[in-house]
Design an enzyme around this catalytic site. Structure first.
Site, PDB file in Angstrom:
ATOM      1  N   PHE A 244       0.819  -1.214   0.000  1.00  0.00           N
ATOM      2  CA  PHE A 244       0.000   0.000   0.000  1.00  0.00           C
ATOM      3  C   PHE A 244       0.848   1.257   0.000  1.00  0.00           C
ATOM      4  CE2 PHE A 244      -4.122  -1.675   0.336  1.00  0.00           C
ATOM      5  CZ  PHE A 244      -4.212  -2.642   1.322  1.00  0.00           C
ATOM      6  N   THR A 275      -2.043  -6.371  -7.166  1.00  0.00           N
ATOM      7  CA  THR A 275      -2.009  -5.250  -6.220  1.00  0.00           C
ATOM      8  C   THR A 275      -2.602  -5.690  -4.894  1.00  0.00           C
ATOM      9  OG1 THR A 275      -4.268  -4.454  -6.595  1.00  0.00           O
ATOM     10  CG2 THR A 275      -2.561  -3.732  -8.149  1.00  0.00           C
ATOM     11  N   ASP A 276      -2.398  -4.856  -3.888  1.00  0.00           N
ATOM     12  CA  ASP A 276      -3.143  -5.086  -2.672  1.00  0.00           C
ATOM     13  C   ASP A 276      -4.539  -4.475  -2.881  1.00  0.00           C
ATOM     14  OD1 ASP A 276      -2.070  -5.085   0.797  1.00  0.00           O
ATOM     15  OD2 ASP A 276      -3.926  -5.739  -0.141  1.00  0.00           O
ATOM     16  N   TYR A 277      -5.370  -4.669  -1.912  1.00  0.00           N
ATOM     17  CA  TYR A 277      -6.794  -4.407  -2.020  1.00  0.00           C
ATOM     18  C   TYR A 277      -7.085  -2.926  -2.353  1.00  0.00           C
ATOM     19  CZ  TYR A 277     -11.650  -5.557  -0.754  1.00  0.00           C
ATOM     20  OH  TYR A 277     -12.987  -5.819  -0.765  1.00  0.00           O
TER      21      TYR A 277
END
Ligand code: GLC
Length: 730
Positions: A244, A275-277
Site C-alpha cells: 500500500f 495489487t493489494d486491495y
C-alpha cells in the site's frame, strides 16, 4: 547416456512448448474485454478485507470480465462459481480463487511472529503444508502469503504477520513457507500458489502507523527489506503482491523501480504481480494520479498484472489503449502471466480439481493437523523469565488463574485467523483445569483486556491470597494486531498492568502468560512477575500447549524474532544497529555519547532471547583458521552442553561483525543458526561454515561483495549472550 539426456531435454522442452502453446492459443482467441477480465480480481462479499466496491462479480464472471476471485469460501460456492466461468463464459477460462491463508486455514497455527519464534524451518514448512492441504480442500488455489515484511516498530499491528526484525531469519522463514504452500508441484491438488507480500518495505511505515509513508535509502531497502522477497522467489513463489505504501515518493503499486528494475530485470521474475486491495485507486489519495484512468495506466505500465478490487483496469484499459497510454503488448504480457499461473495450477486440465466436497470434510481439522498445531504452538512459546525456577509448576499446585484472556478462545487464533473456528480452541482455563484438576484451578477475570473498570480487582486479589501460585493471562485481543491495528502505546492495554501490580501485593509467586501479537513494553510489569511465558496468539491448540508448558509437559525452546524494548521511546530498536561515532559504554559515565538520560540503550529482551527449563553451557569458539583468503571458508565451532535436569532444544546462533567497511556496518548480523536437541547431561559440537556468502554486503559503490579486514564471530544463545572470536579476511 547422452542419448538419454537428449531425450529427456526433448521431453521437457516439449512440455514447456505445450504449456506455452496452450496460453498463446488462448490469447489469440481472446477479445480485449476477456483479456482485461483476466487482470481483474474481485472479492466475494463473504469476507471483507478492504473497502467494498459495488460491482457484482457474478455477471462479470459469466461475461469473462472477472477472471479471479478472492474471499470465496467453501467448496460448494467455489464449484458453483467455477462452473459459471467454465461452462457459461465464452472461452471457459477457469478462475483463480485467492484467500489469506496466513497461518492456517481451518486448523490455525501460531501467528507468523510466533511461528518465527520457533526458529524451526521444518515446523514452519509443516504448518504451511497443512494450511495448503486444508485450503485446497475448500477450493482455494492461491494464498496471499507469505508476508515477509521486516518490522522493527511494535506499534505496527502487522508486525504480527511477519518473521520479525531480522533479514536472515526472515529469508529462511520465507523459503519454508513457500515450500510448504507450493510443495513440489503446483498442479498437485493439495498445493496452492503462494504470493509473497507486500512488495516492498511496508513494515517501515513511519511511526508504526499502518499504510503510512515509507522513505529510506536504496541501501537500506536492498540490504534489509528486499532479500526476503528474493528468497521467496528463489524458492519458487509464483506471485507477488504490491504494498500500500509509497516508497521514495512513488506508491509501490506503480513503482517502476520495484516492479520493473528489481523484480523483472534484476530478479527475472516471470510470475504474476497483483495489487493489494484497491491500492490502484489509493494512488489518488497518495496524490500520484490525477484520476482512476491515470492510476490504471501507471500501474499497468509499471508492471502490475492484476488489479485487486479497484476495478481500474476494467473501467479504463480499453480507453487507455485507444489513447495509446498503454499498449496491447503490455496487456498481453500481463494476461500471459495470469494464464500461465492457471496452467501451472492444472486448472485448464481440470478446473474442478480443487472442488471435492468429500475431501473438504476429510481434511479440515484432521487429527494430524490438530496435533501439528499443538506441537508447533509448543515450539513457538518464548520463556522470557523464570526466577527461582518457578516453572514448571508441579501438578496438584493450587492455582489462582487470573486475567481477561484466561477464557479466551477466538483470541487464541490471532489476526488473519482465516476460517478457523473458535469453538475448536481450548481456553487456557479449560486446559489447565483438565490438566491440574478443576478443584485446583480457581479463576477470576480481574479486569477486561481494555477499559478502566477495576471492580474485579478485589476478587482477583483474594483468590491469589488463598492459592499457592498465581497464573495471570494477560495481553491483547486478536483484533489488536494485524492490519489497520497500530497502537500508539505498546504496554498492556486497559488496567491489566494495575491488576498485576495489585495481585503482586499478595506476595504470591506469579507467572504471567502473554497472549499478544506484538512486542510489549513490560519493564515495570516484569518486576512483578517471577516467570513470563510469551505465547503470542498460539492458534487452535495453543491453550493446551500453554497449559502443558506451564506444567512441564513441554519444554520451551523458542527465541524472540523481534526485540522487546523497555519503552516505546527506544523504538526503533533492533539488535543489528550501527555503532555510531559515540557508542555508549554502559559502565562509563561520560555523558557525550549516544544514549538516553532516562533509559538504558539495551532492550528489555534482545533478539534471539529465550530461556529453557534446562540450562545450556557454551564452550569458547574454535576457528579452524585465523586468516581467510578470498574464496576460502573457515569453520567456527562451539560445544554446547545441557547441564540442567531435563532434555531440551537450543537455538545456537551465529553472528558476524565486519569491523571496518567502505560503509558503516551493524554491530552484528545473524548469519546462521542451528536448533539442536540435547538430552540432559549431553553435549554436541555445533559447526558453522563462514565464507563469501556470510561476509558479503552492499559496498559503498552499491555492488555486493566482501572487503578485506578484521571480523568478529559471535556464537551464543541469543544476540547478547555470546562467545566471541576474531579472524581476518585477506
Ligand atoms: C488486505 C491486506 C493483504 C491481503 C489483501 C486481501 O488489505 O493488506 O495483506 O492479502 O487485502 O485480503
Amino acid at each position: 547416456m547422452n542419448q538419454i539426456i537428449y531425450l529427456f531435454l526433448l521431453a521437457v522442452s516439449f512440455c514447456f512448448s505445450v504449456q506455452a502453446d496452450t496460453v498463446e492459443r488462448l490469447l489469440e482467441k481472446m477479445t480485449l474485454d476477456e483479456k482485461i477480465g483476466q487482470l481483474n480480481l474481485y472479492s466475494s462479499p463473504w469476507e471483507n478485507t478492504g473497502p467494498i466496491e459495488g460491482r457484482s462479480y457474478v455477471s462479470e464472471v459469466r461475461s469473462g470480465l472477472c477472471g479471479n476471485i478472492l474471499n470465496l469460501i467453501n467448496v460448494g460456492h467455489v464449484r458453483q462459481m467455477q462452473r459459471l466461468a467454465v461452462e457459461e463464459s465464452r472461452l471457459g477460462i477457469p478462475l483463480l480463487f485467492g484467500y489469506d491463508v496466513i497461518h492456517g486455514y481451518k486448523t490455525i497455527f501460531p501467528i507468523p511472529l510466533g511461528l518465527a519464534s520457533s526458529w524451526d524451518m521444518g515446523a514452519i514448512e509443516k504448518a504451511a503444508r497443512i494450511a495448503a492441504v486444508e485450503a485446497a480442500a475448500s477450493g482455494i488455489n492461491w494464498t496471499y502469503a507469505p508476508m515477509v515484511d521486516i518490522a522493527r516498530d511494535p506499534r505496527w499491528g502487522r508486525i504480527a504477520e511477519g518473521a520479525g526484525e531480522d533479514t536472515f531469519l526472515a529469508c529462511e522463514v520465507a523459503k519454508a513457507n513457500v515450500r510448504g504452500f507450493q510443495g513440489d508441484d503446483l498442479a498437485e491438488i493439495s498445493t496452492i500458489a503462494a504470493c509473497v507480500k507486500h512488495f516492498a518495505a511496508y513494515g517501515a511505515a513511519q511511526a508504526g502507523r499502518d499504510y503510512h509513508t515509507v522513505d529510506m535509502s536504496e541501501r537500506m531497502l536492498r540490504e534489509t527489506y528486499l532479500p526476503p522477497f528474493k528468497a521467496a522467489l528463489d524458492a519458487g513463489c509464483v506471485s507477488v503482491m504490491t504494498a500500500f505504501n509509497e516508497l521514495d515518493g512513488i506508491p509501490a503499486t506503480a513503482n517502476p523501480f520495484l516492479l520493473k528494475t528489481v523484480l523483472r530485470d534484476e530478479w527475472n521474475f516471470d510470475g504474476v504481480v497483483v495489487t493489494d486491495y484497491s491500492s490502484i485507486n489509493e494512488m489518488l489519495n497518495h496524490g500520484s494520479a490525477a484520476d482512476q484512468a491515470d492510476a490504471a495506466a501507471q500501474a499497468l505500465v509499471a508492471g502490475v498484472d492484476m488489479d485487486m478490487m479497484s476495478s481500474a483496469y476494467v473501467y479504463h484499459l480499453k480507453q487507455l489503449l485507444t489513447e495509446g497510454r498503454v499498449t496491447m503488448d503490455q496487456i498481453d504480457e500481463s494476461v500471459r502471466n495470469v494464464l500461465r499461473l492457471k496452467e501451472k495450477l492444472g486448472l485448464f486440465d481440470d478446473p474442478y480439481r480443487y472442488c471435492d466436497e468429500q475431501r473438504e470434510q476429510e481434511k479440515q481439522y484432521a487429527k494430524e493437523h490438530l496435533d501439528a498445531s499443538y506441537e508447533i504452538a509448543g515450539k513457538s512459546m518464548v520463556l522470557l523469565k523464570n526466577s527461582n525456577q518457578l516453572l514448571p509448576l508441579d501438578e496438584g499446585t493450587r492455582i489462582a488463574l487470573i486475567g481477561p484472556l484466561a477464557t479466551a478462545r477466538g483470541d487464541l487464533l490471532g489476526t488473519w485467523g482465516a476460517r478457523g473456528n473458535w469453538e475448536m480452541a481450548t481456553s487456557v482455563l479449560d486446559a489447565m483445569s483438565q490438566l491440574n484438576g478443576h478443584d485446583r484451578v480457581d479463576y477470576a477475570q480481574g479486569c477486561g483486556v481494555e477499559g478502566t473498570d477495576i471492580s474485579g480487582f478485589a476478587e482477583a486479589v483474594a483468590l491469589a491470597a488463598k492459592n499457592d501460585v498465581v497464573v495471570m493471562v494477560l495481553g491483547e485481543t486478536a483484533g489488536m494486531s494485524g492490519e489497520a491495528s497500530s497502537r500508539s502505546r505498546i504496554g498492556l492495554p486497559g488496567v491489566q498492568s494495575e491488576l498485576l501490580e495489585a495481585v503482586a501485593q499478595t506476595g504470591k509467586p506469579i507467572v504471567v502468560l502473554l497472549l499478544n501479537g506484538r512486542p510489549l513494553a513490560l519493564e515495570k510489569e516484569q518486576a512483578f512477575a517471577d516467570a513470563i511465558l510469551e505465547a503470542w496468539h498460539p492458534g487452535t491448540e495453543g491453550g493446551k500447549a500453554a497449559a502443558d508448558m506451564l506444567f512441564g509437559k513441554l519444554v520451551p525452546s523458542a527465541k524472540l524474532p523481534v526485540t522487546f524494548p523497555r519503552s516505546l521511546g527506544q523504538v526503533p530498536i533492533h539488535y543489528n544497529m550501527k555503532n555510531t561515532g559515540r557508542p555508549q559504554n554502559p559502565v562509563d559515565p561520560f555523558p557525550y555519547v549516544s544514549r538516553y538520560m532516562d533509559c538504558p540503550n539495551d532492550p528489555l529482551y534482545p533478539f534471539g532471547f529465550g530461556l529453557s527449563y534446562t540450562e545450556f553451557r557454551y564452550s569458547e569458539i574454535r576457528l579452524d583458521k585465523a586468516e581467510l583468503k578470498p574464496g576460502e571458508t573457515l569453520t567456527a565451532s562451539v560445544t554446547v552442553s545441557n547441564v540442567g535436569d531435563v532434555d531440551g532444544e537450543e537455538v545456537v546462533q551465529l553472528y558476524i561483525q565486519d569491523l571496518v567497511g567502505s560503509v558503516t556496518r551493524p554491530v552484528k548480523e545473524l548469519k546462521g543458526f542451528k536448533k539442536i536437541l540435547l538430552k540432559k547431561g549431553g553435549s554436541q559440537t555445533v559447526e558453522f561454515r563462514i565464507g563469501e556468502k556470510e561476509l558479503t554486503f552492499l559496498r559503498r559503490d552499491m555492488t555486493w561483495g566482501t572487503e578485506p579486514g578484521d571480523f568478529k564471530v559471535f556464537i551464543g544463545t541469543n544476540s547478547r549472550d555470546v562467545k566471541t572470536a576474531v579472524f581476518t579476511l585477506r
